[in-house]
Design a protein around this motif. Structure first.
Motif, PDB file in Angstrom:
ATOM      1  N   GLN A  83      -2.294   5.366  33.214  1.00 12.91           N
ATOM      2  CA  GLN A  83      -1.168   6.982  33.519  1.00 12.91           C
ATOM      3  C   GLN A  83       0.119   6.319  33.928  1.00 12.91           C
ATOM      4  O   GLN A  83       0.349   7.459  34.438  1.00 12.91           O
ATOM      5  CB  GLN A  83      -1.907   7.781  34.596  1.00 12.91           C
ATOM      6  CG  GLN A  83      -3.397   8.139  33.426  1.00 12.91           C
ATOM      7  CD  GLN A  83      -3.555   9.067  32.607  1.00 12.91           C
ATOM      8  OE1 GLN A  83      -2.633   9.078  32.108  1.00 12.91           O
ATOM      9  NE2 GLN A  83      -4.527   8.651  31.743  1.00 12.91           N
ATOM     10  N   ARG A 101      -2.206  16.167  39.844  1.00 10.24           N
ATOM     11  CA  ARG A 101      -1.301  16.031  38.590  1.00 10.24           C
ATOM     12  C   ARG A 101      -1.812  17.511  38.572  1.00 10.24           C
ATOM     13  O   ARG A 101      -0.567  18.352  38.041  1.00 10.24           O
ATOM     14  CB  ARG A 101      -1.477  15.361  37.519  1.00 10.24           C
ATOM     15  CG  ARG A 101      -0.194  16.202  35.790  1.00 10.24           C
ATOM     16  CD  ARG A 101      -1.220  15.293  34.414  1.00 10.24           C
ATOM     17  NE  ARG A 101      -0.750  14.158  34.730  1.00 10.24           N
ATOM     18  CZ  ARG A 101      -0.679  13.590  33.846  1.00 10.24           C
ATOM     19  NH1 ARG A 101      -1.518  13.176  32.938  1.00 10.24           N
ATOM     20  NH2 ARG A 101      -0.772  11.328  33.808  1.00 10.24           N
ATOM     21  N   SER A 152      -3.095  15.376  28.466  1.00 12.41           N
ATOM     22  CA  SER A 152      -2.689  15.276  28.754  1.00 12.41           C
ATOM     23  C   SER A 152      -2.370  13.490  29.241  1.00 12.41           C
ATOM     24  O   SER A 152      -2.246  12.500  29.829  1.00 12.41           O
ATOM     25  CB  SER A 152      -1.244  15.888  30.183  1.00 12.41           C
ATOM     26  OG  SER A 152      -2.321  15.657  31.073  1.00 12.41           O
ATOM     27  N   PHE A 153      -3.984  13.082  29.687  1.00 11.70           N
ATOM     28  CA  PHE A 153      -4.651  11.974  30.099  1.00 11.70           C
ATOM     29  C   PHE A 153      -5.407  11.499  28.799  1.00 11.70           C
ATOM     30  O   PHE A 153      -5.890  10.714  29.379  1.00 11.70           O
ATOM     31  CB  PHE A 153      -6.008  12.367  31.408  1.00 11.70           C
ATOM     32  CG  PHE A 153      -5.241  12.657  32.565  1.00 11.70           C
ATOM     33  CD1 PHE A 153      -4.399  12.225  33.286  1.00 11.70           C
ATOM     34  CD2 PHE A 153      -5.107  14.741  32.872  1.00 11.70           C
ATOM     35  CE1 PHE A 153      -3.907  12.507  35.232  1.00 11.70           C
ATOM     36  CE2 PHE A 153      -4.381  14.416  34.152  1.00 11.70           C
ATOM     37  CZ  PHE A 153      -4.399  13.730  35.485  1.00 11.70           C
ATOM     38  N   THR A 204       4.860  13.476  36.189  1.00  6.94           N
ATOM     39  CA  THR A 204       4.912  14.196  34.631  1.00  6.94           C
ATOM     40  C   THR A 204       3.695  15.264  35.337  1.00  6.94           C
ATOM     41  O   THR A 204       4.485  17.061  34.307  1.00  6.94           O
ATOM     42  CB  THR A 204       3.526  13.377  34.780  1.00  6.94           C
ATOM     43  OG1 THR A 204       3.304  11.396  34.363  1.00  6.94           O
ATOM     44  CG2 THR A 204       2.372  14.090  33.833  1.00  6.94           C
ATOM     45  N   SER A 214      -7.511  12.370  39.052  1.00  4.87           N
ATOM     46  CA  SER A 214      -6.263  13.501  38.062  1.00  4.87           C
ATOM     47  C   SER A 214      -5.923  14.354  39.165  1.00  4.87           C
ATOM     48  O   SER A 214      -5.151  15.240  38.264  1.00  4.87           O
ATOM     49  CB  SER A 214      -6.489  13.467  36.813  1.00  4.87           C
ATOM     50  OG  SER A 214      -7.825  14.065  36.997  1.00  4.87           O
ATOM     51  N   GLU A 259       2.465  10.310  38.252  1.00  3.93           N
ATOM     52  CA  GLU A 259       1.175  11.434  38.665  1.00  3.93           C
ATOM     53  C   GLU A 259       2.120  12.428  39.104  1.00  3.93           C
ATOM     54  O   GLU A 259       2.573  13.518  38.397  1.00  3.93           O
ATOM     55  CB  GLU A 259       0.126  11.350  39.867  1.00  3.93           C
ATOM     56  CG  GLU A 259      -0.445  10.448  38.521  1.00  3.93           C
ATOM     57  CD  GLU A 259      -1.236  10.793  37.986  1.00  3.93           C
ATOM     58  OE1 GLU A 259      -2.124  12.183  37.310  1.00  3.93           O
ATOM     59  OE2 GLU A 259      -1.049  11.351  36.760  1.00  3.93           O
TER      60      GLU A 259
END
Length: 241
Positions: A136, A61, A236-237, A175, A58, A172
């Motif tokens: 994702q 992002r 958001s994840f 987003t 992650s 990613e």
């Protein structure tokens, strides 16, 4: 005397040190390598660790959103790059904790207890990462790279990593820019209002960015901006759902 010479010759004839490579063929046809070669492969793979952290977690992002937020507030070097990297790194550990826990329970611990081979451990460790990235990744981005690679799979779960990783990074970034756009809007409104007021007062020589900065900082603090941004990034994840 003769016995001593024979013993010395036997000692010289025996190989000393660790064997560089030992390949063991299992009954099912798979092969296992010596511990020495496994350590060498592990040390070599550590050179790819930064890329793995940036591109397969992650981290991308989070760091992009933080950079856009700093730009939207009009702060050039505050928070500094080191602070933003630290925030992104520990937020990534927080978001990826369920995945890391699965890897530890399903791959690392069985391998340390010699319940599975090294190859089986790598395959088991790959599954949680693969599922995280797949969850994702947008189907459109996945199809784009599937077409470029001319890859055909029966199920989405069978997508190879060489296709999934670039599709995941593309999703990613998309987003992150969407979240950054939503963060940018309220600060842009403040800049427009301040610029209009200064122009109406004839103070065109005064920089609107300089005047609007305290108001943007006050707004961000009053609405608990850091808590909202961190919470939005975590949810958001799919965390907390």
């Amino acid at each position: 005397m003769v016995a001593g010479l024979c013993a010395a010759e036997a000692a010289i004839a025996q190989p000393t040190g660790l064997q560089a490579l030992t390949v063991i063929t299992n009954p099912d046809g798979s092969q296992e390598y010596s511990v020495t070669l496994q350590v060498l492969a592990l040390m070599t793979s550590l050179s790819f660790l930064p890329s793995i952290v940036v591109m397969m977690t992650s981290f991308t992002r989070i760091i992009v959103v933080m950079a856009i937020l700093r730009q939207a507030m009009g702060l050039q070097q505050t928070p500094s790059n080191q602070i933003l990297l630290g925030i992104a790194l520990f937020m990534s550990f927080f978001v990826m904790s369920p995945v890391l826990e699965r890897i530890n329970n399903e791959a690392l611990q069985p391998y340390l207890k010699e319940q599975v081979t090294s190859i089986e451990a790598v395959k088991k460790a790959r599954e949680p990462i693969h599922q995280f990235m797949l969850a994702q990744t947008r189907i459109k981005d996945l199809n784009t790279f599937m077409d470029i690679a001319d890859e055909k799979v029966d199920k989405v779960e069978d997508v190879p990593l060489r296709v999934l990783i670039p599709a995941f990074v593309t999703s990613e970034l998309k987003t992150a820019f969407q979240i950054g756009f939503m963060l940018f809007l309220p600060f842009l409104v403040i800049d427009l209002v301040v610029a209009s007021i200064l122009m109406a007062m004839g103070m065109m020589m005064l920089s609107p960015m300089l005047v609007s900065l305290p108001f943007k900082l006050m707004l961000f603090v009053l609405v608990d901006g850091w808590g909202m941004v961190m919470g939005t990034l975590a949810t958001s994840f799919g965390m907390g759902t």
